[in-house]
Scaffold this active site. Structure first.
Site, PDB file in Angstrom:
ATOM      1  N   ASP A  73       0.705  -1.021  -0.154  1.00 10.85           N
ATOM      2  CA  ASP A  73       0.101   0.431  -0.244  1.00 10.85           C
ATOM      3  C   ASP A  73       0.808   1.403   0.366  1.00 10.85           C
ATOM      4  O   ASP A  73       2.472   1.297   0.827  1.00 10.85           O
ATOM      5  CB  ASP A  73      -1.055   0.066   0.879  1.00 10.85           C
ATOM      6  CG  ASP A  73      -1.805  -0.724   1.145  1.00 10.85           C
ATOM      7  OD1 ASP A  73      -2.329  -1.105  -0.383  1.00 10.85           O
ATOM      8  OD2 ASP A  73      -1.737  -1.376   2.516  1.00 10.85           O
ATOM      9  N   ARG A  74       0.202   2.302  -0.730  1.00 10.59           N
ATOM     10  CA  ARG A  74       0.759   3.540  -0.747  1.00 10.59           C
ATOM     11  C   ARG A  74       1.964   3.740   0.501  1.00 10.59           C
ATOM     12  O   ARG A  74       2.751   4.072   0.612  1.00 10.59           O
ATOM     13  CB  ARG A  74      -0.189   4.463  -0.958  1.00 10.59           C
ATOM     14  CG  ARG A  74       1.167   5.930  -1.448  1.00 10.59           C
ATOM     15  CD  ARG A  74      -0.270   7.554  -1.308  1.00 10.59           C
ATOM     16  NE  ARG A  74       0.139   8.163  -1.393  1.00 10.59           N
ATOM     17  CZ  ARG A  74       0.122   8.614  -0.756  1.00 10.59           C
ATOM     18  NH1 ARG A  74      -0.354   9.112   0.346  1.00 10.59           N
ATOM     19  NH2 ARG A  74       1.295  10.521  -0.865  1.00 10.59           N
TER      20      ARG A  74
END
Length: 299
Positions: free
Chosen positions: A137-138
């Site tokens: 995930d970012r």
């Protein structure tokens, strides 16, 4: 610019095999062979072009040149520094910082790990696109495994399904988890009212996370987590399901009072290298924001 190439010297045991049979045994699919034939690849024996019907002889050098790969339209190389932990001609392992998306999206069209990798490939004159094996995930930091070519991605994906690509994370969650270690075995599905969020639901895909407590603080727990499956947001959803959401994970009930993102870090990555035929293990330290949070919780 260089194209991805695999080379073998044929042994006595392999003598007499058709190239088609030999390549199948080495993980090259019919689809890949069709791609090689019609889209700019080639097969050579002792530097002479041959077809897959050639019968191999001991001592011959078989060379397979794969077609060049093109990045997706709109994905541009960007000169963004990379923290490269390991690299060879087949794979690259990068320590991704928090707040960097792995691949471009509508919300984050640039500044991603993929953009940085394309720039890195351009400097190497490597004709390829981005094949992420272990996406993050970012806001999650840490180790990411990338294959430099479609064929390597295929081999690593197969190994991943066999449990031969392993990841260990560290996280800080809300509340004190009383058990020293345990396993969360709870299926995960997309929430019906969201395109992003997931939830534990009976009709979801099987998801298994193993955890071990590293430290307990007054209202928080520092954990080590091992993934057995790789569902989207798996650790985040599982910890929220336990009633212990990740610190900073607002999507799943965490608070950002002490850190500006989910306190989750991919600390260790282990995989069997499909071409070098050996096991590799890499680790990287916790990033500064999680280190500072732990120091504050200790004091």
């Amino acid at each position: 610019m260089s194209q991805f190439t695999l080379t073998w010297v044929i042994t006595k045991q392999e003598e007499g095999k058709l190239i088609r049979e030999f390549l199948k045994e080495n993980g090259i699919s019919k689809t890949a062979l069709t791609d090689i034939k019609f889209h700019g690849g080639a097969i050579y024996v002792d530097d002479q072009p041959v077809t897959v019907r050639h019968r191999l002889g001991e001592g011959e050098t078989l060379r397979v040149v794969f077609p060049p790969e093109l990045p997706s339209e709109g994905m541009a190389p960007e000169a963004i520094p990379l923290d490269i932990v390991y690299e060879d001609e087949h794979v690259i392992v990068v320590n991704k910082p928090p707040f960097m998306a792995t691949i471009p999206s509508r919300e984050h069209p640039g500044g991603t790990l993929a953009n940085a990798l394309l720039y890195h490939y351009k400097k190497q004159q490597l004709k390829s696109t981005i094949h992420v094996v272990t996406r993050l995930d970012r806001d999650t930091s840490g180790l990411v495994l990338i294959a430099k070519h479609r064929h390597i991605h295929h081999l690593l994906s197969t190994l991943q399904k066999q449990g031969r690509v392993a990841r260990r994370y560290e996280a800080i969650c809300h509340g004190r988890i009383s058990k020293d270690e345990g396993t969360i075995d709870a299926p995960i599905a997309r929430k019906s009212d969201s395109i992003i969020a997931r939830e534990v639901r009976e009709d979801g895909q099987r998801a298994v996370t193993h955890f071990r407590v590293l430290q307990r603080f007054r209202d928080y727990t520092h954990l080590s987590l091992q993934l057995e499956t790789g569902r989207t947001h798996q650790i985040r959803v599982h910890l929220a399901h336990l009633g212990h959401p990740l610190v900073g994970d607002e999507l799943y009930g965490g608070s950002r009072e002490t850190i500006g993102r989910q306190a989750l870090h991919s600390k260790e990555l282990s995989f069997f290298h499909p071409l070098k035929k050996q096991q590799y293990t890499f680790s990287c330290p916790l990033p500064d924001d999680m280190q500072r949070l732990i120091e504050r919780l200790r004091s």
